[in-house]
Design a protein around this motif. Structure first.
Motif, PDB file in Angstrom:
ATOM      1  N   ALA A   1     -36.583   3.810 -26.492  1.00  0.00           N
ATOM      2  CA  ALA A   1     -35.655   3.071 -25.641  1.00  0.00           C
ATOM      3  C   ALA A   1     -34.731   4.063 -24.958  1.00  0.00           C
ATOM      4  N   LEU A   2     -34.449   3.803 -23.692  1.00  0.00           N
ATOM      5  CA  LEU A   2     -33.728   4.794 -22.913  1.00  0.00           C
ATOM      6  C   LEU A   2     -32.784   4.134 -21.928  1.00  0.00           C
ATOM      7  N   GLN A   3     -31.606   4.720 -21.775  1.00  0.00           N
ATOM      8  CA  GLN A   3     -30.671   4.368 -20.713  1.00  0.00           C
ATOM      9  C   GLN A   3     -30.113   5.664 -20.123  1.00  0.00           C
ATOM     10  N   LEU A   4     -30.298   5.835 -18.816  1.00  0.00           N
ATOM     11  CA  LEU A   4     -29.759   6.999 -18.123  1.00  0.00           C
ATOM     12  C   LEU A   4     -28.886   6.512 -16.977  1.00  0.00           C
ATOM     13  N   LEU A   5     -27.646   6.973 -16.943  1.00  0.00           N
ATOM     14  CA  LEU A   5     -26.728   6.592 -15.876  1.00  0.00           C
ATOM     15  C   LEU A   5     -26.598   7.754 -14.903  1.00  0.00           C
ATOM     16  N   TRP A   6     -27.042   7.526 -13.664  1.00  0.00           N
ATOM     17  CA  TRP A   6     -27.037   8.546 -12.628  1.00  0.00           C
ATOM     18  C   TRP A   6     -25.990   8.226 -11.569  1.00  0.00           C
ATOM     19  N   CYS A   7     -25.543   9.256 -10.880  1.00  0.00           N
ATOM     20  CA  CYS A   7     -24.736   9.057  -9.681  1.00  0.00           C
ATOM     21  C   CYS A   7     -25.156  10.105  -8.656  1.00  0.00           C
ATOM     22  N   ASN A   8     -25.426   9.654  -7.436  1.00  0.00           N
ATOM     23  CA  ASN A   8     -25.711  10.565  -6.326  1.00  0.00           C
ATOM     24  C   ASN A   8     -24.376  10.871  -5.650  1.00  0.00           C
ATOM     25  N   VAL A   9     -23.876  12.078  -5.855  1.00  0.00           N
ATOM     26  CA  VAL A   9     -22.572  12.456  -5.298  1.00  0.00           C
ATOM     27  C   VAL A   9     -22.719  13.227  -3.984  1.00  0.00           C
ATOM     28  N   GLY A  10     -23.930  13.250  -3.440  1.00  0.00           N
ATOM     29  CA  GLY A  10     -24.149  13.846  -2.131  1.00  0.00           C
ATOM     30  C   GLY A  10     -23.854  12.851  -1.022  1.00  0.00           C
ATOM     31  N   ALA A  11     -24.198  13.243   0.199  1.00  0.00           N
ATOM     32  CA  ALA A  11     -23.925  12.403   1.369  1.00  0.00           C
ATOM     33  C   ALA A  11     -25.116  11.582   1.801  1.00  0.00           C
ATOM     34  N   ALA A  12     -26.290  11.811   1.196  1.00  0.00           N
ATOM     35  CA  ALA A  12     -27.514  11.163   1.671  1.00  0.00           C
ATOM     36  C   ALA A  12     -28.457  10.918   0.501  1.00  0.00           C
ATOM     37  N   PRO A  13     -29.447  10.062   0.692  1.00  0.00           N
ATOM     38  CA  PRO A  13     -30.463   9.893  -0.350  1.00  0.00           C
ATOM     39  C   PRO A  13     -31.464  11.048  -0.334  1.00  0.00           C
ATOM     40  N   CYS A  14     -32.344  11.030  -1.313  1.00  0.00           N
ATOM     41  CA  CYS A  14     -33.567  11.824  -1.260  1.00  0.00           C
ATOM     42  C   CYS A  14     -34.625  10.943  -0.597  1.00  0.00           C
ATOM     43  N   TYR A  15     -35.417  11.507   0.299  1.00  0.00           N
ATOM     44  CA  TYR A  15     -36.387  10.707   1.053  1.00  0.00           C
ATOM     45  C   TYR A  15     -37.814  10.859   0.533  1.00  0.00           C
ATOM     46  N   ASN A  16     -37.963  11.522  -0.627  1.00  0.00           N
ATOM     47  CA  ASN A  16     -39.271  11.667  -1.262  1.00  0.00           C
ATOM     48  C   ASN A  16     -39.264  10.941  -2.593  1.00  0.00           C
ATOM     49  N   ARG A  17     -40.352  10.274  -2.904  1.00  0.00           N
ATOM     50  CA  ARG A  17     -40.414   9.558  -4.172  1.00  0.00           C
ATOM     51  C   ARG A  17     -40.920  10.492  -5.273  1.00  0.00           C
ATOM     52  N   TRP A  18     -40.042  11.378  -5.691  1.00  0.00           N
ATOM     53  CA  TRP A  18     -40.356  12.276  -6.784  1.00  0.00           C
ATOM     54  C   TRP A  18     -39.969  11.614  -8.104  1.00  0.00           C
ATOM     55  N   PRO A  19     -40.819  11.711  -9.126  1.00  0.00           N
ATOM     56  CA  PRO A  19     -40.583  10.943 -10.351  1.00  0.00           C
ATOM     57  C   PRO A  19     -39.555  11.581 -11.284  1.00  0.00           C
ATOM     58  N   ILE A  20     -38.784  10.714 -11.946  1.00  0.00           N
ATOM     59  CA  ILE A  20     -37.989  11.139 -13.090  1.00  0.00           C
ATOM     60  C   ILE A  20     -38.948  11.316 -14.262  1.00  0.00           C
ATOM     61  N   VAL A  21     -38.852  12.449 -14.937  1.00  0.00           N
ATOM     62  CA  VAL A  21     -39.792  12.793 -16.012  1.00  0.00           C
ATOM     63  C   VAL A  21     -39.020  12.973 -17.312  1.00  0.00           C
ATOM     64  N   LEU A  22     -39.535  12.364 -18.379  1.00  0.00           N
ATOM     65  CA  LEU A  22     -38.979  12.533 -19.730  1.00  0.00           C
ATOM     66  C   LEU A  22     -39.956  13.313 -20.582  1.00  0.00           C
ATOM     67  N   ARG A  23     -39.401  14.065 -21.509  1.00  0.00           N
ATOM     68  CA  ARG A  23     -40.270  14.814 -22.436  1.00  0.00           C
ATOM     69  C   ARG A  23     -39.675  14.794 -23.831  1.00  0.00           C
TER      70      ARG A  23
END
Length: 435
Positions: free
Chosen positions: A337-359
Motif C-alpha cells: 500500500a502506498l501514498q505519495l504526496l507530490w507538488c510541482n513547484v515549477g511554472a509548467a507541467p511535464c509534457y511527456n508521460r514518463w512513469p513513476i517507478v517504485l522499487r
C-alpha cells in the motif's frame, strides 16, 4: 493498516537539469574554455552557477536546440537526407539532452530547395518570403515534407518538441496571416496528423494562423522569439514584453495552451544586450513565469554575472520541478500500500508521460512497479496524491523502498527530483519495509 514508512523527504533547492526544460544548452561554453567572451566579443570573468557544472557563465541544461533547413533535408524532390538532423540529435544525446526541433522552409540566407526554385524563379517583394505560398506549389510541397519528417521522427526519444514552422524566414511565420486558408490548413494538418506523440508548439505570430491551429483542438503550446524586448524596436511606444506578448497571448486565445503544450521563448538579441540597455531582469523573469515558460533559448551566449542569482532562481522555476512532500507505505496481506504526496513547484507541467517507478530491494531480491499515474496532470502549484495497492510476492525480509521517474531513455535516465538523496541509479530511497 500500520504504515511502516512515514517520511517527509528533505526538499532540495539546487539547480536541477531535466529533459525539455531550462536554458537551451550552450556547448561552446562547456569544458576547457580558455577565454569566455560575451555576445559582443568582449572577454568576461569566468564563473559557474555551481562548481560541479560543465558550462561557463551559463546554466547547465537538459534540453538543446536542433534546427535544419529544407534544402539540406530534401535535396531532390521526394528524396530525403536526414543526416543533418540525425547528427544534431546525436549531439543532444552526447550532452545528455533532448532537443527542441525546427525544420525551416527557408531563411534570409538559405533558399528553398533548388528543385523548387527551378520551377519558381521569382522571389516576392513581401518581407521575409523567399517564395509566394499563394501563387506557387509551396504549401503542397512543404506539407508533403512535414509528413515525411513526422513519419520518421514522431515519438523520437531525443526530441522534446517540434516547432510548427509554416512560412517565413526560419519558419517564424512572417505573413502567415496572408496565406490562403486552404493552403495554410494543408501545412497545419500535416503537423497535427503527423505528430501524434511528440509535443508541438506553434509560433505566436498572428491570430489567423493560431486560430487555424486551435480549431483542431490538439495539445499545441506556443513559441515566441523576442523575450526580453523592453523597447529595443520602438522605445517606450511599443515592445514585445509590455505590449505584444501580454496582449496577444490573450487575444489569440492561448492563455491556457501551456496546460497541454510547451511554452518556449528565445531571446530578443541577447541577455547581455538587455543588461547593457538597463532593462529590468526581474520583470522579464516574472512575466515569463506567468506565461508558464518551459525552456529559454539564450542563443548560447553568456549570462551577465550581475544577474547570476536572479537567473539561478529563474532556472529553478522554469518548466516542471517535482517535490515529493510525504511518503507512506506498508506491506500487508501480500500487497504494498502506498501514498505519495507530490507538488510541482515549477511554472509548467511535464509534457511527456514518463512513469513513476517504485522499487523494493535488499541486495538479493528486487521488485519494480511502474505506476499508472500520468505526471502530465501534475500542474504547477498543486498537490497531487499517488495512491496504489500493488501485489507484493517477495520473500520475507527487510527491503528498501525507492522511488523515481523514468524517462525510459538510457542516456538520460531518471528525472532529477527536488528532494535530497538521489542514488547513482536515479532512484530516491524512502526507507525500510518489512515483508
Amino acid at each position: 493498516m500500520r504504515w511502516q514508512i512515514i517520511t517527509e523527504p528533505v526538499i532540495s533547492h539546487a539547480i536541477l537539469t531535466n529533459p525539455g526544460i531550462g536554458f537551451i544548452a550552450a556547448p561552446n561554453l562547456m569544458g576547457d574554455v580558455e577565454t569566455v567572451r560575451d555576445n559582443r566579443g568582449k572577454p568576461v570573468e569566468k564563473y559557474k552557477f555551481v562548481p560541479e557544472q560543465k558550462t561557463w557563465n551559463h546554466p547547465d541544461s537538459g534540453v538543446s536546440y536542433a534546427g535544419a533547413s529544407w534544402n539540406a533535408l530534401e535535396p531532390e524532390e521526394g528524396k530525403y537526407d536526414w543526416s543533418v538532423l540525425d547528427t544534431k540529435l546525436e549531439r543532444a544525446k552526447a550532452l545528455g539532452c533532448n532537443a527542441v526541433v525546427r525544420c525551416s522552409p527557408y531563411s534570409l540566407t538559405e533558399d528553398i530547395p533548388a528543385w523548387l526554385r527551378a520551377r519558381n524563379p521569382d522571389v516576392p517583394e513581401f518581407p521575409f518570403w523567399q517564395i509566394d505560398p499563394n501563387a506557387t506549389e509551396f504549401a503542397a510541397c512543404w506539407a508533403r515534407f512535414v509528413r515525411a519528417f513526422a513519419a520518421r521522427y514522431d515519438g523520437h526519444p531525443f526530441i522534446s518538441s517540434v516547432d510548427m514552422a509554416l512560412c517565413g524566414a526560419w519558419g517564424e511565420g512572417a505573413g502567415s496571416e496572408f496565406v490562403d486558408e486552404e493552403k495554410l490548413d494543408l501545412i497545419i494538418r500535416a503537423y497535427i496528423e503527423g505528430f501524434s506523440r511528440t509535443p508541438l508548439q506553434c509560433l505566436l505570430h498572428d491570430p489567423v494562423s493560431v486560430a487555424a491551429i486551435r480549431k483542431y483542438r490538439r495539445n499545441v503550446g506556443f513559441r515566441v522569439d523576442c523575450l526580453g524586448d523592453m523597447g529595443g524596436f520602438h522605445g517606450e511606444k511599443w515592445s514585445h514584453m509590455l505590449d505584444y506578448y501580454p496582449m496577444n497571448i490573450e487575444n489569440f486565445d492561448m492563455h491556457d495552451a501551456w496546460e497541454k503544450g510547451p511554452v518556449i521563448f528565445e531571446a530578443c538579441w541577447h541577455m547581455n544586450d538587455w543588461y547593457l540597455s538597463g532593462w529590468d531582469i526581474d520583470y522579464i523573469i516574472e512575466e515569463s513565469l506567468k506565461w508558464h515558460i518551459s525552456s529559454y533559448n539564450s542563443k548560447q551566449t553568456t549570462v551577465p554575472e550581475a544577474w547570476k542569482d536572479a537567473v539561478a532562481a529563474w532556472v529553478k522555476k522554469m518548466g516542471y520541478r517535482f517535490e515529493l512532500r510525504r511518503a507512506k507505505a506498508a506491506v500487508e496481506d501480500g500487497s504494498l500500500a502506498l501514498q505519495l504526496l507530490w507538488c510541482n513547484v515549477g511554472a509548467a507541467p511535464c509534457y511527456n508521460r514518463w512513469p513513476i517507478v517504485l522499487r523494493l530491494s535488499n541486495g538479493k531480491h528486487e521488485k519494480i512497479w511502474r505506476l499508472e499515474d500520468d505526471i502530465r496532470a501534475f500542474l504547477p502549484d498543486e498537490d497531487h496524491l499517488t495512491l496504489a495497492q500493488l501485489p507484493c510476492d517477495l520473500p520475507k525480509g527487510e527491503y528498501t523502498l525507492s522511488v523515481g521517474v523514468d524517462t525510459c531513455i538510457p542516456e538520460i535516465g531518471k528525472l532529477n527530483l527536488a528532494i535530497e538523496g538521489r542514488a547513482a541509479d536515479g532512484f530516491y530511497p524512502l526507507g525500510s519495509l518489512t515483508v
